[in-house]
Enzyme design. Structure first.
Site, PDB file in Angstrom:
ATOM      1  N   THR A 100       0.820  -1.208   0.000  1.00 36.63           N
ATOM      2  CA  THR A 100       0.000   0.000   0.000  1.00 36.63           C
ATOM      3  C   THR A 100       0.854   1.259   0.000  1.00 36.63           C
ATOM      4  O   THR A 100       1.873   1.339   0.682  1.00 36.63           O
ATOM      5  CB  THR A 100      -0.919   0.011   1.222  1.00 36.63           C
ATOM      6  OG1 THR A 100      -1.706  -1.180   1.212  1.00 36.63           O
ATOM      7  CG2 THR A 100      -1.827   1.225   1.220  1.00 36.63           C
ATOM      8  N   PRO A 118       0.589   5.871  -0.249  1.00 37.59           N
ATOM      9  CA  PRO A 118      -0.318   6.980   0.080  1.00 37.59           C
ATOM     10  C   PRO A 118      -1.386   7.229  -0.978  1.00 37.59           C
ATOM     11  O   PRO A 118      -2.520   7.570  -0.655  1.00 37.59           O
ATOM     12  CB  PRO A 118       0.628   8.175   0.211  1.00 37.59           C
ATOM     13  CG  PRO A 118       1.930   7.570   0.638  1.00 37.59           C
ATOM     14  CD  PRO A 118       2.006   6.253  -0.072  1.00 37.59           C
ATOM     15  N   GLY A 143      -4.020   2.337  -2.648  1.00 36.82           N
ATOM     16  CA  GLY A 143      -4.321   1.326  -1.654  1.00 36.82           C
ATOM     17  C   GLY A 143      -4.594  -0.003  -2.313  1.00 36.82           C
ATOM     18  O   GLY A 143      -3.685  -0.762  -2.641  1.00 36.82           O
ATOM     19  N   THR A 198       1.423  -2.692   8.501  1.00 41.28           N
ATOM     20  CA  THR A 198       1.353  -3.383   9.786  1.00 41.28           C
ATOM     21  C   THR A 198       2.652  -4.127  10.050  1.00 41.28           C
ATOM     22  O   THR A 198       3.214  -4.750   9.149  1.00 41.28           O
ATOM     23  CB  THR A 198       0.172  -4.366   9.793  1.00 41.28           C
ATOM     24  OG1 THR A 198      -1.036  -3.652   9.524  1.00 41.28           O
ATOM     25  CG2 THR A 198       0.049  -5.060  11.130  1.00 41.28           C
ATOM     26  N   TYR A 248       1.023 -10.331  -9.958  1.00 43.43           N
ATOM     27  CA  TYR A 248       0.263 -11.576  -9.897  1.00 43.43           C
ATOM     28  C   TYR A 248       0.537 -12.330  -8.598  1.00 43.43           C
ATOM     29  O   TYR A 248      -0.342 -13.010  -8.056  1.00 43.43           O
ATOM     30  CB  TYR A 248       0.588 -12.429 -11.123  1.00 43.43           C
ATOM     31  CG  TYR A 248       0.362 -11.650 -12.399  1.00 43.43           C
ATOM     32  CD1 TYR A 248      -0.933 -11.440 -12.886  1.00 43.43           C
ATOM     33  CD2 TYR A 248       1.424 -11.077 -13.096  1.00 43.43           C
ATOM     34  CE1 TYR A 248      -1.152 -10.685 -14.033  1.00 43.43           C
ATOM     35  CE2 TYR A 248       1.218 -10.329 -14.241  1.00 43.43           C
ATOM     36  CZ  TYR A 248      -0.070 -10.131 -14.702  1.00 43.43           C
ATOM     37  OH  TYR A 248      -0.288  -9.383 -15.825  1.00 43.43           O
ATOM     38  N   GLU A 277      -4.737 -13.769   2.525  1.00 46.44           N
ATOM     39  CA  GLU A 277      -4.936 -12.628   3.423  1.00 46.44           C
ATOM     40  C   GLU A 277      -6.407 -12.408   3.720  1.00 46.44           C
ATOM     41  O   GLU A 277      -6.798 -12.179   4.883  1.00 46.44           O
ATOM     42  CB  GLU A 277      -4.328 -11.380   2.786  1.00 46.44           C
ATOM     43  CG  GLU A 277      -4.591 -10.100   3.547  1.00 46.44           C
ATOM     44  CD  GLU A 277      -3.911  -8.887   2.921  1.00 46.44           C
ATOM     45  OE1 GLU A 277      -4.329  -7.755   3.209  1.00 46.44           O
ATOM     46  OE2 GLU A 277      -2.943  -9.085   2.141  1.00 46.44           O
ATOM     47  N   GLN A 303     -38.017  -8.996  24.175  1.00 45.67           N
ATOM     48  CA  GLN A 303     -38.107  -9.765  22.939  1.00 45.67           C
ATOM     49  C   GLN A 303     -37.214  -9.220  21.836  1.00 45.67           C
ATOM     50  O   GLN A 303     -36.528  -9.967  21.132  1.00 45.67           O
ATOM     51  CB  GLN A 303     -39.555  -9.794  22.454  1.00 45.67           C
ATOM     52  CG  GLN A 303     -39.773 -10.661  21.212  1.00 45.67           C
ATOM     53  CD  GLN A 303     -41.213 -10.612  20.743  1.00 45.67           C
ATOM     54  OE1 GLN A 303     -41.705  -9.536  20.395  1.00 45.67           O
ATOM     55  NE2 GLN A 303     -41.896 -11.741  20.762  1.00 45.67           N
ATOM     56  N   HIS A 338     -24.770  -3.242  25.555  1.00 48.98           N
ATOM     57  CA  HIS A 338     -24.008  -3.061  26.787  1.00 48.98           C
ATOM     58  C   HIS A 338     -24.264  -1.684  27.422  1.00 48.98           C
ATOM     59  O   HIS A 338     -23.750  -1.404  28.512  1.00 48.98           O
ATOM     60  CB  HIS A 338     -22.498  -3.223  26.529  1.00 48.98           C
ATOM     61  CG  HIS A 338     -22.037  -4.645  26.564  1.00 48.98           C
ATOM     62  ND1 HIS A 338     -22.273  -5.538  25.539  1.00 48.98           N
ATOM     63  CD2 HIS A 338     -21.341  -5.347  27.503  1.00 48.98           C
ATOM     64  CE1 HIS A 338     -21.738  -6.712  25.834  1.00 48.98           C
ATOM     65  NE2 HIS A 338     -21.173  -6.622  27.027  1.00 48.98           N
ATOM     66  N   GLY A 396      -7.187  -4.734   3.700  1.00 49.36           N
ATOM     67  CA  GLY A 396      -7.140  -5.957   2.912  1.00 49.36           C
ATOM     68  C   GLY A 396      -8.075  -5.953   1.719  1.00 49.36           C
ATOM     69  O   GLY A 396      -8.312  -6.985   1.090  1.00 49.36           O
TER      70      GLY A 396
END
Length: 377
Positions: free
Chosen positions: A128, A130, A133, A160, A233, A242, A279, A338, A363
């Site tokens: 990736t 700037p 992507g 990452t 490829y 991935e 319910q 919650h 991804g």
């Protein structure tokens, strides 16, 4: 939640991963969120436990398992409530090191694979940029041959493991044609290769994410990974692994969040009864559980299809789009149920909610995935 693809060996692996998470991750990972990375010694212990070489050659310490086994690992790992830890591992096992596995020659594998499997060397993949992507062919980083070396120039973004990895598999343009992309092996510490900055994210806080800068980075010619001009490829092929891993992460988050929410609404009192007695709440949970179970079966079908050597780009693209949207629907609903506690930073449900958001983006964004589906009709 069982299915026809699961074997006793898979269940054993699932139990081993669960024990590791309970012992080595959950008690400590809140600190990792503050530090912005997963400690390398934890990753080394995962390597020692055999988790980093499931699909790789036994001569390097791997298990030579199939895609179904790898999926079981990814899904079991995703029962953790710390997405940054999960993605740190999955980038190493399912997104970066597969480039070496699929395209590396004998010398490259002999040099790097043993330490990759052992967790001594942690990997990252630089694709990736700037301005590019999911549009891999639109990248601008270049690699030019200069005698016995390649010279790399350009920038990678949102990488990452980018800060703390030891070994990087980097894509660059090696010609003028749109798909003329090649992959290269770049070691940390190579002159001209620097981490521009660590990026601060909304979620995945214990995952180190970086901008990478390549300024006349000279690497030996033998660091070309695979064939010159065929990297596009190779990237497309590895996207399937991935995206199944990211789907496993999404399904794992859905499963864990629904169980946590079920436990919560059964004991939370409101207006003279538990929330479970309402319910609309129990029906909403039931529907989301149904969607999660259906997505899980589709995910295992995709992994099984990989073992059958089928072309499943369309199905995997569907899976990525489906699970990336589903996990956000599930987590938003679970957080809502919650109440105020779902908006408190230290709670697991709030963390899962934050971490889930990127699964519809990273991804391959949902919209890109749906275009991949549509153009194959």
């Amino acid at each position: 939640m069982d299915n026809i693809f699961i074997t006793p060996e898979h269940e054993l692996l699932r139990e081993q991963v669960a024990r590791f998470i309970a012992r080595e991750v959950e008690p400590f990972a809140a600190k990792w969120e503050e530090d912005g990375c997963v400690p390398r010694d934890v990753l080394r212990r995962m390597g020692e436990a055999g988790f980093f070489g499931l699909m790789y050659e036994s001569e390097f310490g791997g298990s030579e398992a199939d895609a179904l086994t790898n999926l079981v690992f990814a899904e079991a790992l995703s029962q953790s409530t710390f997405g940054g830890f999960i993605i740190t591992v999955l980038v190493h096992t399912d997104m970066a090191s597969p480039h070496l596995f699929h395209a590396g020659n004998a010398a490259q594998k002999a040099r790097y694979m043993p330490d990759v499997i052992a967790g001594k060397t942690i990997t990252a993949v630089g694709i990736t940029e700037p301005g590019a992507g999911s549009d891999v062919a639109g990248m601008r980083m270049t690699a030019k041959r200069d005698g016995d070396h390649w010279v790399l120039n350009g920038t990678k973004m949102f990488i990452t493991n980018g800060v703390h990895a030891n070994l990087y598999f980097v894509a660059a343009k090696t010609g003028t044609a749109r798909h003329d992309v090649s992959m290269f092996i770049v070691e940390k510490g190579t002159p001209g290769f620097t981490v521009g900055r660590a990026l601060h994210k909304t979620g995945w806080l214990s995952s180190d994410t970086a901008e990478l800068i390549f300024d006349n980075v000279r690497i030996p010619a033998e660091n070309l990974l695979g064939e010159e001009g065929k990297g596009f490829y190779s990237v497309m092929k590895n996207f399937q692994t991935e995206r199944i891993a990211l789907a496993a992460m999404a399904v794992g988050h859905c499963t864990r969040a629904l169980q946590m929410t079920l436990d919560y609404v059964r004991q939370r009192q409101a207006f003279g009864a538990t929330l479970w007695d309402k319910q609309t709440i129990r029906q909403r949970i039931a529907m989301l559980d149904a969607k999660t179970r259906a997505a899980r079966q589709f995910m295992y079908h995709c992994a099984w299809s990989v073992t059958q050597k089928r072309d499943i780009v369309q199905e995997v693209s569907m899976l990525k789009a489906l699970t990336g949207e589903l996990v956000n629907e599930v987590l938003q609903t679970c957080q809502q149920f919650h109440g105020g506690m779902g908006f408190i930073r230290e709670t697991a449900i709030e963390r899962l909610w934050r971490d889930a958001r990127v699964l519809g983006i990273g991804g391959g964004a949902t919209e890109v995935m749906l275009e991949e589906v549509a153009k194959r009709y």
